[in-house]
Design an enzyme around this catalytic site. Structure first.
Site: not given
Ligand code: UD1
Length: 358
Positions: A205-207, A279
């Site tokens: 997850l990084h957005r 994501d």
């Protein structure tokens, strides 16, 4: 021909590696210069990819480092323009949709350098994403598009780009994946955690939409932990996410947060996973080719073929949406998926054959 190749952030490196390998066979006709903007600079986000994928050391590193979107864009443009003014190129080849892609395209085009965009034409139609702005701006000044999908071709036609500028060649990220599959490396965490084939999840997850708001990040992770039904979840944490995770204190016995992994270690984990939760756009392409079920925590995607053809499902960013998809995974009736046309490991050959004719 003098060609500049731009790479700046982690998802660029696997896209340029096979193009450079192919260009090395034609150095008499195409003189290339590899330019790293320095947008990503950690060993874990950058250096290890160069080592593992055999990418030569960049000829130039612009060392722009971290900053806001505008700060990074401005620094890249200033420093790349200065480089071009010292030694101009005929063409610049940019890949993907990161800040470096857009900034270098603008600097080059204003000096009369032709712009080649690998992975041009894809659209999420979500203008709140910095990547979507980067795609739109880059494509608006691109001379040659090398595309990954029929949807991208159609997007470009609808924008009025001429047919002879649009070249459907496939996906260079998949060239890298297929070439490196026999070299995947079991990460140290495998034994430490006690992982078993097809009995764990991989999560990334990084957005900003998912990780910049603490409450939502906690709810997302809680839902995934619950839905995993005790199966281990291996979570290599992106630096942006790490900063935000510190303040929310998540602790579950089946959640294993680790540092970002090298390419060969990360894809070893994906290839042997029960399923992936992500994501990232690029990872949905890799899971499609490796036929691993993938849950995408986004409300849109610029890669619809990973859903219509591949193993990916778009679940959205609302944590409440996760449970039914988790249940479907456990029930074993996830779609088998197939592989999009020309994602065959030969895309870079097609690109370089075409470059030789420019
Ligand atoms: C960028 C790309 C995104 C891509 C992602 C993959 C843009 C607009 N976004 O987002 O498309 O999917 O990379 O990783 O270009 N940081 C480090 N070490 C590094 C690099 C960054 O600690 O080597 C930190 C930065 O200081 C910053 C955060 O990570 O706080 C985010 O980095 P940044 O490059 O701004 O954007 P990403 O979120 O990584």
């Amino acid at each position: 021909m003098k060609l500049d190749i731009i790479a700046g952030a982690r998802p660029n490196f696997m896209k340029i590696a096979p193009i450079i390998e192919e260009l090395e066979k034609h150095t008499d006709k195409i003189k290339y210069r590899l330019i790293h903007t320095g947008q990503h600079y950690d060993k874990k986000m950058s250096g290890s990819f160069f080592e593992q994928l055999g990418i030569p050391q960049p000829n130039v590193n612009l060392e722009v480092g971290s900053g806001t979107q505008a700060e990074q864009t401005a620094r890249i443009m200033e420093r790349y323009e200065a480089l071009l003014l010292k030694e101009i190129a005929d063409w610049v080849l940019v890949v993907g949709d990161v800040t470096s892609t857009m900034a270098c395209s603008i600097a080059a085009k204003k000096l009369g350098v032709g712009v080649i965009h690998v992975e041009g034409g894809i659209r999420s139609n979500d203008i709140t994403m910095p990547e979507e702005i980067n795609r739109m701006v880059t494509d608006s000044i691109t001379d040659i598009f090398y595309t990954t999908s029929e949807v991208a071709n159609e997007n470009l036609r609808l924008l009025g780009h001429k047919e002879n500028k649009i070249k459907y060649v496939g996906n260079t990220m998949i060239d890298t994946l297929l070439k490196n599959m026999p070299k995947f490396i079991k990460p140290n965490d495998w034994d430490r955690i006690g992982l078993k084939e097809k009995q764990y999840f991989v999560m990334t997850l990084h957005r900003p939409a998912n990780v910049d708001e603490d409450g939502n990040l906690k709810m997302l992770i809680d839902e995934i932990v619950k839905g995993a039904k005790g199966m281990p979840i291996v979570f290599p944490v992106h630096p942006r996410t790490a900063k935000n995770l510190k303040s929310i204190g998540i602790d579950a016995p089946n959640l294993f947060m680790i540092e970002p992994l090298g390419y060969l270690e990360f894809n070893y984990l994906v290839k042997n996973a029960f399923a992936v939760v992500t994501d990232s756009g690029g990872i949905t392409e890799e899971t499609t080719v490796m036929k691993i079920p993938c849950i995408t925590l986004r409300d849109n995607t610029e890669r619809p073929e990973t859903i219509t053809i591949g193993t990916n499902e778009l679940v959205g960013t609302n944590p409440k949406n996760i449970a039914p998809f988790m249940a479907k995974l456990h029930s074993g009736d996830w779609k088998p998926g197939s592989i999009p046309k020309l994602w065959d490991g030969k895309t870079s050959e097609r690109i370089v054959a075409d470059l030789l004719n420019l």
